[in-house]
Write a protein that holds these residues in place. Structure first.
Motif, mmCIF file in Angstrom:
data_model
loop_
_atom_site.group_PDB
_atom_site.id
_atom_site.type_symbol
_atom_site.label_atom_id
_atom_site.label_comp_id
_atom_site.label_asym_id
_atom_site.label_seq_id
_atom_site.Cartn_x
_atom_site.Cartn_y
_atom_site.Cartn_z
ATOM 1 N N GLY A 109 -1.288 9.132 15.631
ATOM 2 C CA GLY A 109 -0.845 9.174 14.248
ATOM 3 C C GLY A 109 -0.242 10.519 13.919
ATOM 4 O O GLY A 109 -0.431 11.500 14.647
ATOM 5 N N GLN A 111 -12.449 4.542 11.477
ATOM 6 C CA GLN A 111 -13.393 3.610 12.093
ATOM 7 C C GLN A 111 -13.317 3.637 13.617
ATOM 8 O O GLN A 111 -14.272 3.253 14.296
ATOM 9 C CB GLN A 111 -13.141 2.194 11.584
ATOM 10 C CG GLN A 111 -13.559 1.984 10.136
ATOM 11 C CD GLN A 111 -13.509 0.521 9.725
ATOM 12 O OE1 GLN A 111 -12.934 -0.310 10.426
ATOM 13 N NE2 GLN A 111 -14.114 0.206 8.587
ATOM 14 N N SER A 112 -12.208 4.092 14.163
ATOM 15 C CA SER A 112 -12.045 4.134 15.621
ATOM 16 C C SER A 112 -12.593 5.412 16.241
ATOM 17 O O SER A 112 -12.755 5.478 17.464
ATOM 18 C CB SER A 112 -10.558 4.004 15.980
ATOM 19 O OG SER A 112 -10.031 2.776 15.530
ATOM 20 N N PRO A 167 2.782 5.441 17.195
ATOM 21 C CA PRO A 167 3.097 5.292 15.776
ATOM 22 C C PRO A 167 4.587 5.014 15.558
ATOM 23 O O PRO A 167 5.447 5.609 16.218
ATOM 24 C CB PRO A 167 2.705 6.646 15.174
ATOM 25 C CG PRO A 167 1.737 7.236 16.141
ATOM 26 C CD PRO A 167 2.163 6.760 17.484
ATOM 27 N N THR A 195 1.221 8.003 9.462
ATOM 28 C CA THR A 195 -0.088 7.399 9.211
ATOM 29 C C THR A 195 -0.412 7.581 7.729
ATOM 30 O O THR A 195 -0.279 8.687 7.199
ATOM 31 C CB THR A 195 -1.158 8.090 10.067
ATOM 32 O OG1 THR A 195 -0.749 8.053 11.435
ATOM 33 C CG2 THR A 195 -2.510 7.414 9.918
ATOM 34 N N PRO A 196 -0.817 6.523 7.036
ATOM 35 C CA PRO A 196 -1.034 6.647 5.585
ATOM 36 C C PRO A 196 -2.168 7.596 5.220
ATOM 37 O O PRO A 196 -2.159 8.194 4.145
ATOM 38 C CB PRO A 196 -1.335 5.214 5.148
ATOM 39 C CG PRO A 196 -1.787 4.515 6.389
ATOM 40 C CD PRO A 196 -1.027 5.143 7.506
ATOM 41 N N TRP A 253 -6.782 11.586 3.013
ATOM 42 C CA TRP A 253 -7.715 10.499 3.297
ATOM 43 C C TRP A 253 -7.002 9.142 3.264
ATOM 44 O O TRP A 253 -7.196 8.287 4.086
ATOM 45 C CB TRP A 253 -8.866 10.502 2.300
ATOM 46 C CG TRP A 253 -9.810 9.360 2.540
ATOM 47 C CD1 TRP A 253 -10.023 8.274 1.719
ATOM 48 C CD2 TRP A 253 -10.666 9.142 3.678
ATOM 49 N NE1 TRP A 253 -10.952 7.417 2.274
ATOM 50 C CE2 TRP A 253 -11.356 7.928 3.483
ATOM 51 C CE3 TRP A 253 -10.903 9.855 4.848
ATOM 52 C CZ2 TRP A 253 -12.270 7.421 4.398
ATOM 53 C CZ3 TRP A 253 -11.817 9.364 5.764
ATOM 54 C CH2 TRP A 253 -12.481 8.154 5.534
ATOM 55 N N TYR A 256 -14.559 11.584 5.122
ATOM 56 C CA TYR A 256 -14.834 11.116 6.485
ATOM 57 C C TYR A 256 -16.301 11.337 6.834
ATOM 58 O O TYR A 256 -16.966 10.464 7.398
ATOM 59 C CB TYR A 256 -13.922 11.870 7.457
ATOM 60 C CG TYR A 256 -14.209 11.620 8.919
ATOM 61 C CD1 TYR A 256 -13.729 10.492 9.569
ATOM 62 C CD2 TYR A 256 -14.952 12.546 9.657
ATOM 63 C CE1 TYR A 256 -13.974 10.270 10.912
ATOM 64 C CE2 TYR A 256 -15.211 12.336 11.005
ATOM 65 C CZ TYR A 256 -14.720 11.193 11.626
ATOM 66 O OH TYR A 256 -14.980 10.986 12.960
ATOM 67 N N ALA A 286 -8.239 7.613 6.733
ATOM 68 C CA ALA A 286 -9.031 6.386 6.614
ATOM 69 C C ALA A 286 -8.549 5.299 7.568
ATOM 70 O O ALA A 286 -9.335 4.461 8.019
ATOM 71 C CB ALA A 286 -8.983 5.871 5.177
ATOM 72 N N ALA A 287 -7.248 5.324 7.906
ATOM 73 C CA ALA A 287 -6.693 4.305 8.792
ATOM 74 C C ALA A 287 -7.180 4.456 10.231
ATOM 75 O O ALA A 287 -7.106 3.515 11.018
ATOM 76 C CB ALA A 287 -5.162 4.363 8.762
ATOM 77 N N LEU A 288 -7.681 5.643 10.571
ATOM 78 C CA LEU A 288 -8.140 5.926 11.928
ATOM 79 C C LEU A 288 -9.652 6.108 12.018
ATOM 80 O O LEU A 288 -10.222 6.076 13.106
ATOM 81 C CB LEU A 288 -7.463 7.190 12.456
ATOM 82 C CG LEU A 288 -5.937 7.173 12.562
ATOM 83 C CD1 LEU A 288 -5.415 8.576 12.878
ATOM 84 C CD2 LEU A 288 -5.476 6.185 13.615
#
Length: 287
Positions: free
Chosen positions: A280, A16-17, A4, A8-9, A287, A46, A12-14
């Motif tokens: 992150g 999907q992984s 990073p 991390t905003p 979220w 989530y 939600a930014a992570l």
């Protein structure tokens, strides 16, 4: 994922992984007095998106009282699929002392840790081990146990620590936990045994609960650990082989100046000693 370069905003930014999360509780979901509502919302959203969440905490009591504590705080069950505690893992360790005498340190509320284990509580002079759930009061420091530790060391008693956390935030203050006493005992040559974070037993239990919740086996590459402690959460994630989302605004908040956008390098340098793969960081889980 790359290192990073800034906060991390949001989760939600992570999301999907990582279809599965192992999240710390105290310092992430709540501060010992009230929930961090942004974290609760993040975990709920989530899970609504299909993710699975198992809370993994160094609370020294078995899971049922911690479920009740979270309910009383207003943390909805929709925020998580399961819960595993250091108390759960420590009870398996204490089976080796069934029928024997132990000395103990910790508040009476932690007595549930010993239910059904057929242990006898005795003095330091007659015990075969010392079980530490936490310090006796939130105002205690490890130095208050200097005389007792000298007795334990002279008798070569193992110290079984049910809460490896060294400190936690409680509202707006930091209080010592069982792990701080375990450290002090190790410093004078004492033997220490732990099953909670960052040690493997609690992660093995958590992974089983996660598989059950998801209805399938998750590869370690699919699991994201979320935590606020380098010593327990980051080291535990590294040893278990999962990626880490680090929460800076709890026990490390002052040294990181967490709420004033600290440089990513400052956070990375702090976490690097754990060898965790930090993907992150953020001051509070959102979220």
């Amino acid at each position: 994922m790359p290192v990073p370069t800034g906060p991390t905003p949001g989760l939600a930014a992570l999301a999907q992984s990582y279809p599965a999360i192992l999240s710390d509780v105290w310092g992430v979901v709540h501060n010992g007095i009230e929930p961090h509502w942004s974290a609760v919302e993040a975990l709920v959203r989530y899970r609504e998106a299909g993710g699975r969440v198992v809370l993994i905490t160094n609370a020294p009591r078995p899971a049922p009282p911690i479920f009740e504590q979270l309910d009383a705080m207003g943390v909805p069950r929709e925020a998580y699929d399961g819960l595993v505690t250091s108390g759960d893992a420590t009870r398996e360790l204490l089976e080796n002392w069934r029928g024997r005498t132990v000395a103990r340190v910790g508040p009476l509320v932690d007595d549930v840790l010993f239910d059904g284990l057929d242990l006898t509580f005795g003095s330091d002079a007659e015990a075969t081990a010392v079980v530490v759930s936490d310090l006796d009061t939130d105002n205690d420091t490890p130095a208050d146990y200097t005389d007792r530790m000298a007795i334990w060391r002279s008798r070569d008693l193992p110290l079984i620590c049910a809460n490896p956390d060294k400190v936690v935030e409680e509202g707006d203050r930091i209080v010592y936990c069982g792990g701080a006493l375990a450290d002090a005992y190790e410093d004078i040559g004492g033997r220490v045994m732990m099953a909670g974070k960052p040690y493997n037993p609690i992660y093995a239990l958590s992974k089983s609960v996660l598989h059950e919740a998801g209805g399938r086996r998750f590869d370690h590459s699919e699991i994201l650990a979320i935590g606020d402690s380098v010593r327990t959460d980051a080291v535990g994630a590294a040893q278990f082989g999962v990626d880490l989302l680090f929460i800076t605004g709890s026990i490390h908040a002052a040294e990181l100046d967490a709420f004033n956008n600290p440089p990513a390098k400052r956070v990375s340098d702090l976490v690097s000693v754990s060898r965790a793969n930090m993907v992150g960081f953020m001051p509070r889980l959102v979220w």
